[in-house]
Structures are given as C-alpha cells and as structure tokens.
Scaffold this motif. Sequence first.
Motif, short mmCIF file in Angstrom:
data_model
loop_
_atom_site.label_atom_id
_atom_site.label_comp_id
_atom_site.label_asym_id
_atom_site.label_seq_id
_atom_site.Cartn_x
_atom_site.Cartn_y
_atom_site.Cartn_z
N ASN A 187 27.86 -61.46 -76.69
CA ASN A 187 26.85 -62.36 -76.86
C ASN A 187 27.21 -63.56 -75.48
O ASN A 187 26.22 -64.20 -75.24
CB ASN A 187 27.35 -63.32 -78.23
CG ASN A 187 26.55 -62.30 -79.39
OD1 ASN A 187 25.68 -61.58 -79.07
ND2 ASN A 187 27.06 -62.36 -80.41
N LEU A 188 28.38 -63.50 -75.33
CA LEU A 188 28.83 -64.45 -74.20
C LEU A 188 27.92 -64.04 -72.87
O LEU A 188 27.38 -64.96 -72.03
CB LEU A 188 30.23 -64.69 -73.89
CG LEU A 188 30.64 -65.51 -72.59
CD1 LEU A 188 30.21 -66.95 -72.95
CD2 LEU A 188 32.25 -65.27 -72.40
N THR A 189 27.70 -62.89 -72.60
CA THR A 189 27.14 -62.26 -71.45
C THR A 189 25.55 -62.92 -71.52
O THR A 189 25.12 -63.19 -70.68
CB THR A 189 27.03 -60.47 -71.30
OG1 THR A 189 28.56 -60.30 -71.03
CG2 THR A 189 26.23 -60.23 -70.16
N ASP A 190 25.23 -62.77 -72.52
CA ASP A 190 23.65 -62.96 -72.95
C ASP A 190 23.60 -64.58 -72.67
O ASP A 190 22.65 -65.16 -72.02
CB ASP A 190 22.99 -62.77 -74.40
CG ASP A 190 22.92 -61.67 -74.64
OD1 ASP A 190 22.80 -60.75 -73.53
OD2 ASP A 190 22.32 -61.17 -75.79
N ARG A 191 24.58 -65.49 -73.15
CA ARG A 191 24.37 -67.03 -72.96
C ARG A 191 24.78 -67.40 -71.37
O ARG A 191 24.21 -68.37 -70.97
CB ARG A 191 25.61 -67.35 -73.76
CG ARG A 191 25.46 -67.34 -75.28
CD ARG A 191 26.06 -68.31 -76.34
NE ARG A 191 25.99 -67.86 -77.64
CZ ARG A 191 24.86 -68.45 -78.43
NH1 ARG A 191 23.86 -68.97 -77.74
NH2 ARG A 191 24.76 -67.90 -79.51
N ILE A 192 25.34 -66.61 -70.84
CA ILE A 192 25.61 -66.75 -69.28
C ILE A 192 24.61 -66.33 -68.39
O ILE A 192 23.93 -67.06 -67.43
CB ILE A 192 26.88 -66.12 -68.74
CG1 ILE A 192 27.99 -66.74 -69.54
CG2 ILE A 192 26.91 -66.45 -67.31
CD1 ILE A 192 29.50 -66.16 -69.07
N PHE A 193 23.74 -65.18 -68.81
CA PHE A 193 22.98 -64.50 -67.75
C PHE A 193 21.43 -64.64 -68.29
O PHE A 193 20.53 -64.34 -67.32
CB PHE A 193 23.20 -63.32 -67.16
CG PHE A 193 24.62 -63.21 -66.75
CD1 PHE A 193 24.57 -63.49 -65.38
CD2 PHE A 193 26.01 -62.67 -67.41
CE1 PHE A 193 25.91 -63.46 -64.75
CE2 PHE A 193 26.85 -62.55 -66.62
CZ PHE A 193 27.12 -63.08 -65.45
N ARG A 194 21.29 -64.81 -69.59
CA ARG A 194 19.75 -64.77 -69.90
C ARG A 194 19.09 -65.75 -69.84
O ARG A 194 19.81 -67.42 -69.76
CB ARG A 194 19.80 -64.10 -71.16
CG ARG A 194 20.18 -62.65 -71.28
CD ARG A 194 19.49 -62.05 -72.50
NE ARG A 194 20.12 -60.70 -72.60
CZ ARG A 194 19.53 -59.74 -72.33
NH1 ARG A 194 18.45 -59.66 -71.49
NH2 ARG A 194 20.07 -58.40 -72.58
N SER A 195 17.94 -66.22 -69.85
CA SER A 195 17.05 -67.13 -69.75
C SER A 195 17.19 -68.05 -71.10
O SER A 195 17.74 -67.33 -72.11
CB SER A 195 15.37 -67.12 -69.43
OG SER A 195 15.00 -66.23 -70.45
N PRO A 196 17.19 -69.24 -70.88
CA PRO A 196 16.60 -70.00 -70.18
C PRO A 196 17.41 -70.46 -68.77
O PRO A 196 16.75 -71.18 -67.91
CB PRO A 196 16.05 -71.42 -70.66
CG PRO A 196 16.99 -71.56 -72.01
CD PRO A 196 17.54 -70.16 -71.94
#
Length: 187
Positions: A128-137
């Motif tokens: 989930n941290l990977t999503d928060r760092i690299f995904r939009s917005p």
Amino acid sequence: MAEAERIIGTPDVEGAAPEETEAQPRGRRRVLVLFAVAVVAYALDLVSKLIAVEKLENHPPIEVIGDLLKFELVRNPGAAFGIGEAFTVIFTIIATSVIVVIARIARKLYSLPWAIALGLLLGGALGNLTDRIFRSPGRFEGAVVDFIAPAHFAVFNLADSAIVCGGILIVILSFRGLDPDGTVHKD
C-alpha cells in the motif's frame, strides 16, 4: 521443554548449553522467513494490482461468484471503507512507521509464528505504501488500488488481506503469551 517453546524456539542466552547456542542462527533464519514472507506478499500484491489496473480500468466489474464477489477497480485515497480521504499523507507516514518498527523488532526475532505475522504485515504495508508514493494524483498522495469487492463490504486488495491476516496472527500470539523474542508468558 514446553510445547510452545519447542514451536517458537528460545532466545540466545549467555552461558547456555551448546544445543541452546544454536539460537543465533535460528534467529537469523526467522528474520529470513520474515523477509521472505514480506517479499512474497509484496510481489503478489504488486502483480495483482498491475493486472487489476490493466483488466479493470474503464471496464465493467467482473463477476467472480455472482453478486457475492466481484473484481471492481477502486482507487482509494483513504483508509478502509474510504475513511480519511483527506489524510493520505498521514497514512503514508503511518505505513512508513510500521515498516521501521518491524525492522527494529526483526533484530530480536526468534519466533517463527511472529516472523510470519510480521512478514505479512511488512509485505502489506509495503504494497500500500508503494501505491501511496507512486500512484496518482502525486507523490505521497497516491490512491491505493483496491479491486476485490465482496457484496456488502469494503473493496480491498491483497496488501490489505496480508495486513489483516498478520494482525490477527499477532493478536492470537499475544493472547497465547508468545513474544517475538521467543519467550513464553504463563499468566
């Protein structure tokens, strides 16, 4: 030796008998198990999210078990059930803190069940941290990709599942009096 001590192992003790000095390598093996479980949980989460985005974005949900279970892409900037959407940066900090705490606990880890539980927690937090760092917005404000949609429940992902399973295992181990360092409390 008590059954619980046999299962989880015992910590390295000064002046221990020769068979007990094996705790040091056993501790290293537990840390390897922790990281192996974390890598597997993280990889499964990452791959499943890539597939979900590819197959579900701009497409209707896929019914897996009728109306009971669907695959439906949802981008969640908040926590479970979409709570706290304005606090994405806070969730990023919390996930980072969890990772740091697990790394600190790993130094004194002698329990196989705790290694598995912490590995699940670590893999899920990293996913989930990977999503928060690299995904939009944007960086540190990204929305988590959720896609498993059971009827009448929140949409979630494999990282969430790993976190919940690791958390449940930690609660069970705590109630049984088993500590990460391999000690057993008999209350």
